[in-house]
Design a protein around this motif. Structure first.
Motif, PDB file in Angstrom:
ATOM      1  N   PRO A  34      32.948  -0.895 -41.644  1.00  0.00           N
ATOM      2  CA  PRO A  34      32.152  -1.984 -41.458  1.00  0.00           C
ATOM      3  C   PRO A  34      32.016  -2.445 -42.972  1.00  0.00           C
ATOM      4  N   VAL A  35      32.267  -1.815 -43.846  1.00  0.00           N
ATOM      5  CA  VAL A  35      31.900  -2.577 -45.492  1.00  0.00           C
ATOM      6  C   VAL A  35      32.824  -3.575 -45.523  1.00  0.00           C
ATOM      7  N   ARG A  36      33.824  -3.580 -44.869  1.00  0.00           N
ATOM      8  CA  ARG A  36      34.782  -4.927 -44.942  1.00  0.00           C
ATOM      9  C   ARG A  36      34.218  -6.127 -44.714  1.00  0.00           C
ATOM     10  N   ARG A  37      33.304  -6.211 -43.965  1.00  0.00           N
ATOM     11  CA  ARG A  37      32.365  -7.348 -43.632  1.00  0.00           C
ATOM     12  C   ARG A  37      31.021  -7.940 -44.451  1.00  0.00           C
ATOM     13  N   THR A  38      31.015  -7.029 -45.745  1.00  0.00           N
ATOM     14  CA  THR A  38      29.754  -7.267 -46.343  1.00  0.00           C
ATOM     15  C   THR A  38      30.316  -8.154 -47.427  1.00  0.00           C
ATOM     16  N   ILE A  39      29.436  -9.213 -47.848  1.00  0.00           N
ATOM     17  CA  ILE A  39      29.570 -10.400 -48.782  1.00  0.00           C
ATOM     18  C   ILE A  39      30.048  -9.816 -50.168  1.00  0.00           C
ATOM     19  N   LYS A  40      29.456  -8.533 -50.705  1.00  0.00           N
ATOM     20  CA  LYS A  40      29.924  -8.014 -51.906  1.00  0.00           C
ATOM     21  C   LYS A  40      31.475  -7.554 -51.840  1.00  0.00           C
ATOM     22  N   TYR A  41      31.618  -6.878 -50.812  1.00  0.00           N
ATOM     23  CA  TYR A  41      33.043  -6.556 -50.552  1.00  0.00           C
ATOM     24  C   TYR A  41      34.097  -7.779 -50.481  1.00  0.00           C
ATOM     25  N   GLN A  46      39.270 -10.211 -47.316  1.00  0.00           N
ATOM     26  CA  GLN A  46      39.057 -10.864 -48.861  1.00  0.00           C
ATOM     27  C   GLN A  46      39.826 -12.149 -49.228  1.00  0.00           C
ATOM     28  N   MET A  53      21.636  -3.012 -37.517  1.00  0.00           N
ATOM     29  CA  MET A  53      22.334  -4.286 -38.035  1.00  0.00           C
ATOM     30  C   MET A  53      23.545  -4.140 -37.251  1.00  0.00           C
ATOM     31  N   MET A  79      27.638  -3.850 -38.817  1.00  0.00           N
ATOM     32  CA  MET A  79      27.828  -2.775 -39.515  1.00  0.00           C
ATOM     33  C   MET A  79      28.436  -1.635 -38.466  1.00  0.00           C
TER      34      MET A  79
END
Length: 167
Positions: free
Chosen positions: A9-16, A55, A1, A4
């Protein structure tokens, strides 16, 4: 991916992105952040930009968000309203959590307003809605619709197994 890759890279997840708690008031049109890329006084706002700016941008798509680097001795935030007024928020020597809490209190929508907007967004009173929690639990109850196939069998010309299997 490929998304990531990079720093945190967690800053680019929808959940975050959806977990952001700062939703700006509707009257705010421009949100400007002025800070320095070096120095202790701007470390909190740099962390705020790193962790909370994605966010903020996700939750406020209609607001223009501007970051201005190395143009000021102390960091601050300008909020420009649609009626021409503006608000200056001092973020000098604060950490990212203090900045976030202060911005939520000053320029953010309250939790009650967010709950009311979420309820209004659902619109459960729409007569076209059916299913669990709505007035009608099935589409067959709506006048002009076919009855449920479990109760009344569909005509042969509407069944896929008869008109698709022409051997």
């Amino acid at each position: 991916m490929p998304f990531m890759i990079g720093r945190e890279p967690v800053r680019r997840t929808i959940k975050y992105l959806e977990a952001g708690s700062l939703v700006l008031k509707d009257a705010i049109q421009i949100f400007s952040i002025n800070y320095n890329t070096h120095g202790i006084a701007s470390s909190g706002i740099r962390n705020f930009i790193f962790w909370h700016l994605p966010q903020l941008m996700f939750k406020n798509p209609d607001v223009q968000i501007v970051t201005i680097k190395n143009r000021t001795p102390t960091p601050f935030v300008w909020c420009f309203y649609d009626n021409g007024k503006r608000m200056l928020v001092d973020v000098d020597s604060k950490n990212k959590d203090e900045i976030l809490d202060h911005l939520i209190k000053v320029v953010g929508k309250s939790k009650e307003v967010l709950k009311k907007e979420a309820i209004a967004k659902e619109k459960k009173d729409n007569p076209a809605n059916f299913g669990v929690g709505c007035e009608k639990n099935c589409a067959c109850i709506i006048p002009g619709q076919l009855p449920c196939p479990a109760v009344v069998p569909l005509p042969f010309h509407m069944r896929g197994k008869t008109y698709l299997n022409k051997d």
